[in-house]
Write an enzyme that holds these catalytic residues in place. Structure first.
Site, short mmCIF file in Angstrom:
data_model
loop_
_atom_site.label_atom_id
_atom_site.label_comp_id
_atom_site.label_asym_id
_atom_site.label_seq_id
_atom_site.Cartn_x
_atom_site.Cartn_y
_atom_site.Cartn_z
N ASP A 89 -13.03 3.68 4.24
CA ASP A 89 -12.09 2.68 4.76
C ASP A 89 -12.72 1.86 5.89
OD1 ASP A 89 -10.28 3.75 3.05
OD2 ASP A 89 -8.92 4.54 4.57
N ARG A 114 -13.88 0.57 -4.91
CA ARG A 114 -14.32 0.66 -3.53
C ARG A 114 -15.73 1.22 -3.48
NH1 ARG A 114 -10.61 1.45 0.55
NH2 ARG A 114 -12.29 2.40 1.74
N ASP A 166 -5.75 5.17 -5.51
CA ASP A 166 -6.51 5.99 -4.57
C ASP A 166 -6.83 7.35 -5.20
OD1 ASP A 166 -7.67 6.71 -2.14
OD2 ASP A 166 -6.04 5.87 -0.98
N GLU A 195 -10.20 3.48 -5.93
CA GLU A 195 -10.79 3.94 -4.69
C GLU A 195 -11.34 5.35 -4.92
OE1 GLU A 195 -9.48 3.73 0.01
OE2 GLU A 195 -8.14 3.08 -1.57
N ASP A 205 0.85 -1.19 0.00
CA ASP A 205 0.00 0.00 0.00
C ASP A 205 0.89 1.24 0.00
OD1 ASP A 205 -2.33 1.89 0.89
OD2 ASP A 205 -3.28 -0.07 0.63
N ASP A 206 0.42 2.33 0.55
CA ASP A 206 1.10 3.62 0.49
C ASP A 206 2.49 3.59 1.12
OD1 ASP A 206 1.49 6.29 -0.02
OD2 ASP A 206 -0.32 6.97 1.01
N LYS A 212 -3.43 -0.63 -6.91
CA LYS A 212 -4.49 0.02 -6.13
C LYS A 212 -4.34 1.51 -6.35
CE LYS A 212 -6.03 0.87 -1.38
NZ LYS A 212 -5.83 0.54 0.06
#
Length: 562
Positions: free
Chosen positions: A211, A207, A157, A189, A79-80, A155
């Site tokens: 979250d 999404r 965002d 997302e 992830d990030d 992914k």
């Protein structure tokens, strides 16, 4: 020069994406992958930003060499904060040298050598949610980098504040990925809380809400927002509704709740992305995540998402709160509120439903009014601040959530208003006022920071012309009674069913053939997915005994032999 270049890039992006948006109904991701929901693991839920190359390698080994690999888990996703704090002089993304001292490509090779797939994260903005370089205006360059490295999953965002529509920004990366010729599962997302068709044309999964958190209420929130999308007809082969990653094994849920959480995600055809510490996971956690009968429903080749089909029983239902575009009274009655300053409550105009909160989780919702400290508020008319009642903790205020727009939450109260010209002396997202509707689109504002005890719209005070209204979602948090039937069609005429008990005590739950579209006389063989045993052959209905509080009974129905 940099600013001129940036502006030119923005204009070019908008023109290109405007032309592509004219044919969104045919310009889908169309990358030939995602035929079943992805299964794997992501760093965020457990590690947040505190992971390294070794974390990824150890997790990959644990998945590949154990029951999880046999169950079908394939992806190992960063992830990030995998990237360095800045790009190279040529504008390329590079891995964080502290996390990846030998570079990221050896880690990707390690994962691939174990028969697994590797994923990364970016955002449709100049910075990721944690402030690292993101992909806006670098879509082609970054897509080519990802393809060169051989990643299998992205992914994507959207944490930026650019005045560019989210669909245009996501479409730019979608097209850049497709242009590489390298097959990458694209997960987006878009920060939507209501179903929107454009999102389903962009990616392999999207999404469906905010979250997830490691608690039961958050699991239900993610469940019901995903159900919105399924009920609207979205989700299926090549593109999946994503209620967010799994919290199984992180400690905030009971084992009963973890089984329910996993069962429902399987039924929804949600991506099964584990979010726990795999290397040190307990046998119970591994057993839940590797239940092959539950996973088989998730990976069923028909790809039909499960949904809520029946509910009954007594119980108050929570409704979600958000800040959405203001509408006239006839259009959005759920935007009208009454401040009862004497009782310290914020109610719907009929006085039946009250806004409540939880100081521990920061959650805010609407529920039936009752004697409860959770429903008490301290309202400061001149300042426009709504704090929770001193009986709870009056240092917390009702706040529009900047990170998970358009939701509201409790947050520490900031300095006393009024705000300065740039909003520097207070938190503008904690200022509220009433907006009185007269006719049509006309309205008279009560003034920023002023609360009136009339049944009008409770509005967020803003320093911009765009002002949103506090909205109680018309679909309840609980969507009906606490005893619920969730179902999906499976290949071969089978059905997958989850009987969910949201109540606070164990009880029986009955599945009727009518609720799942079966003829009354149809004989169906039932198998208990968690007990791993055949229950028998039934028609008309079947009752699960003593379904535990916050628990489920998960069954598979198969047409019985004649």
């Amino acid at each position: 020069k940099g600013e001129i270049y940036r502006n030119c890039m923005a204009v070019g992006l908008l023109v290109t994406l405007f032309l592509s948006s004219l044919s969104l109904h045919v310009n889908a991701i169309n990358n030939g992958i995602g035929l079943t929901p992805p299964m794997g693991w992501n760093t965020w839920n457990h590690y947040r930003t505190h992971y390294t190359a070794d974390t990824l390698k150890q997790t990959a080994s644990a998945i590949a060499n154990g029951p999880l690999g046999k169950a079908g888990y394939k992806f190992v996703n960063c992830d990030d904060v995998w990237m360095a704090n800045s790009r190279t002089k040529s504008g390329a993304l590079v891995p964080d040298p502290k996390k990846f001292p030998d570079g990221i490509e050896p880690v990707i090779k390690f994962v691939h050598d174990h028969g697994l797939k590797f994923g990364l994260y970016s955002s449709a903005s100049d910075k990721t949610c944690q402030g690292r370089p993101a992909s806006l205006f670098h879509e082609t360059q970054d897509a080519n980098t990802f393809a060169k490295w051989g990643i299998d999953y992205l992914k994507y965002d959207d944490c930026g504040n650019y005045d560019i529509s989210t669909n245009l920004k996501i479409a730019a990366m979608r097209d850049a990925l497709n242009a590489t010729g390298h097959r990458i599962f694209f997960s987006t997302e878009p920060h939507l809380v209501f179903p929107e068709a454009w999102a389903t044309h962009m990616s392999n999964s999207w999404r469906t809400g905010i979250d997830i958190k490691d608690n039961w209420d958050s699991v239900l929130l993610s469940l019901y927002t995903a159900n919105r999308w399924t009920q609207a007809g979205f989700g299926g082969i090549g593109g999946w509704n994503d209620p967010d990653m799994l919290e199984v094994g992180n400690g905030g849920l009971t084992v009963t709740e973890e089984i329910a959480h996993f069962s429902l995600w399987c039924l929804l055809k949600a991506p099964l992305l584990m979010g726990n510490d795999i290397v040190n996971a307990s046998k119970t956690t591994i057993d839940i995540l590797s239940n092959v009968e539950a996973v088989a429903m998730n990976q069923d080749p028909l790809g039909i998402p499960g949904k809520l089909v029946d509910s009954y029983g007594d119980g108050s239902d929570k409704r979600l709160l958000s800040v959405t575009e203001c509408h006239g009274r006839a259009e959005r009655v759920e935007q009208y509120w009454l401040l009862n300053t004497t009782a310290g409550k914020i109610t719907t105009t009929d006085g039946i439903q009250c806004i409540a909160s939880d100081a521990k989780t920061g959650d805010v919702w609407v529920e039936r009014c009752a004697p409860s400290n959770a429903q008490l508020w301290k309202m400061s008319g001149p300042s426009g601040i709504i704090a929770i009642h001193p009986a709870n903790d009056s240092t917390l205020c009702l706040t529009k959530d900047e990170f998970h727009l358009p939701n509201v939450k409790l947050a520490k109260c900031k300095a006393t208003p009024p705000c300065g010209p740039e909003g520097t002396t207070c938190n503008k997202f904690q200022l509220w006022y009433f907006d009185e509707w007269r006719t049509g689109n006309g309205r008279t504002k009560g003034g920023s920071g002023v609360l009136k005890t009339t049944s009008n719209e409770l509005t967020i005070a803003s320093l911009t012309p765009s002002v949103g209204c506090l909205t109680g979602w018309e679909i309840p948090f609980g969507v009906g009674g606490p005893l619920q039937v969730w179902a999906t069609n499976l290949h071969g005429g089978d059905l997958g069913v989850v009987l969910l008990n949201k109540g606070e005590k164990a009880t029986n739950i009955t599945l009727t053939w009518t609720s799942v579209g079966l003829p009354q006389e149809k004989k169906m063989a039932i198998r208990d997915v968690w007990a791993h045993k055949n229950v028998g052959v039934f028609s008309k209905q079947w009752t699960a005994d003593s379904v535990p509080s916050h628990g489920v009974t998960m069954i598979r129905l198969e047409p019985a032999a004649a």
